[in-house]
Design an enzyme around this catalytic site. Structure first.
Site, mmCIF file in Angstrom:
data_model
loop_
_atom_site.group_PDB
_atom_site.id
_atom_site.type_symbol
_atom_site.label_atom_id
_atom_site.label_comp_id
_atom_site.label_asym_id
_atom_site.label_seq_id
_atom_site.Cartn_x
_atom_site.Cartn_y
_atom_site.Cartn_z
ATOM 1 C CE LYS A 295 -17.756 -58.887 103.526
ATOM 2 N NZ LYS A 295 -18.074 -60.311 103.304
ATOM 3 C CB SER B 94 -23.661 -58.603 112.865
ATOM 4 O OG SER B 94 -23.370 -59.384 111.730
ATOM 5 C CE1 TYR C 143 -29.735 -64.122 107.501
ATOM 6 C CE2 TYR C 143 -27.705 -64.064 106.238
ATOM 7 C CZ TYR C 143 -28.654 -63.419 106.997
ATOM 8 O OH TYR C 143 -28.540 -62.078 107.253
#
Length: 284
Positions: free
Chosen positions: A71, A22, A229
């Site tokens: 989260k 990120s 990914y």
């Protein structure tokens, strides 16, 4: 990148997080858009989460992204929740709106943006798994008015997932059916009815595991997607491509959920195509 007295911060908060790409994505976006910002990785202990979130206001940050295990834990420290975050029960992006901290979940939007020329509205989806990423995709599909969603989960989790999906279905008026992964006949039947098949589990990250039986067959029109990914081509995607269907890995989801967050923070679209080319070179 020029850092000066006007530079604003953003960060990803998780533990562990040093491996995250990120910072690469967002710092490239700051540079290419001319936004005076910098993006860091904050590896934060659970006991320090509240103080870290308070620092968003204290230092007038753009906001933060959140990954596991924070989260859900972050929610009590926020002022407001967006509809998607409320529906999913998890936040991956916090936006500082003039001192008001608003929680969003951009995972589902990022996932659907990553699919080539595909809109879920009025279509059917089969998804394997019902963890964090899968739930975000399910909730977003419901918000986008999918015709029907078939969720396959392990028998051991079945009752809990039925309850969770019933809440999403009730709030969105969508049709969500929960079935067990152990029932291969039902899985084949629902795949045959579907326009989209998604692996929302972590099976395949080892480069070996499959989330479903290999003898299952895919209809020719179906689109197949994986949230993973790394590796770039999972066994699941290879299996799908061997049946001559279009298959998409999770790198686009990672990029586009970040792009949604970047635009929420800055008001500017992320130059996603340029960044995508860099990511492809890194991970192919």
């Amino acid at each position: 990148m020029r850092i000066n007295g006007h530079t604003r911060m953003a960060a990803v908060v998780a533990k562990p997080i040093k491996h995250s790409i990120s910072p690469l994505i967002h710092n490239m976006a700051f540079e290419k858009t001319g936004v005076n910002g910098v993006y860091l990785a904050w590896e934060v202990e659970a006991k320090d989460l509240q103080a870290s979130i308070e620092n968003i206001r204290r230092y007038d940050m753009f906001g933060v992204n959140l990954s596991m295990p924070y989260k859900q834990e972050v929610i009590p420290y926020l002022d407001e929740l967006d509809v998607s975050a409320r529906l999913i029960g998890a936040v991956n992006t916090v936006v500082n709106k003039n001192g008001i901290l608003v929680g969003y979940n951009t995972d589902g939007k990022g996932f659907f943006k990553s699919l080539p020329s595909f809109a879920i509205r009025g279509k059917k989806m089969t998804i394997l798994g019902a963890g964090g990423a899968a739930t975000a995709i399910i909730a977003q599909a419901a918000l986008y008015n999918a015709e029907e969603i078939f969720v396959f989960t392990r028998q051991a989790s079945y009752e809990k997932i039925v309850s969770k999906m019933a809440a999403i279905s009730h709030q969105t008026k969508s049709r969500i059916q929960v079935l067990t992964l152990e029932d291969a006949d039902s899985l084949q039947d629902k795949i045959n009815q579907s326009d989209l098949l998604v692996n929302g589990t972590s099976l395949g990250m080892d480069g070996v595991s499959m989330p479903l039986p290999e003898q299952l067959e895919l209809p020719s029109q179906i689109l197949v997607a994986d949230v993973i990914y790394q590796p770039f081509e999972t066994p699941f995607l290879k299996w799908a491509r061997n049946q001559n269907v279009t298959a998409v890995n999770g790198l686009g989801m990672l990029l586009y959920q970040g792009a949604e967050a970047f635009e929420l923070w800055t008001g500017k679209p992320m130059p996603s195509q340029e960044i995508w080319q860099c990511l492809e070179e890194l991970y192919k």
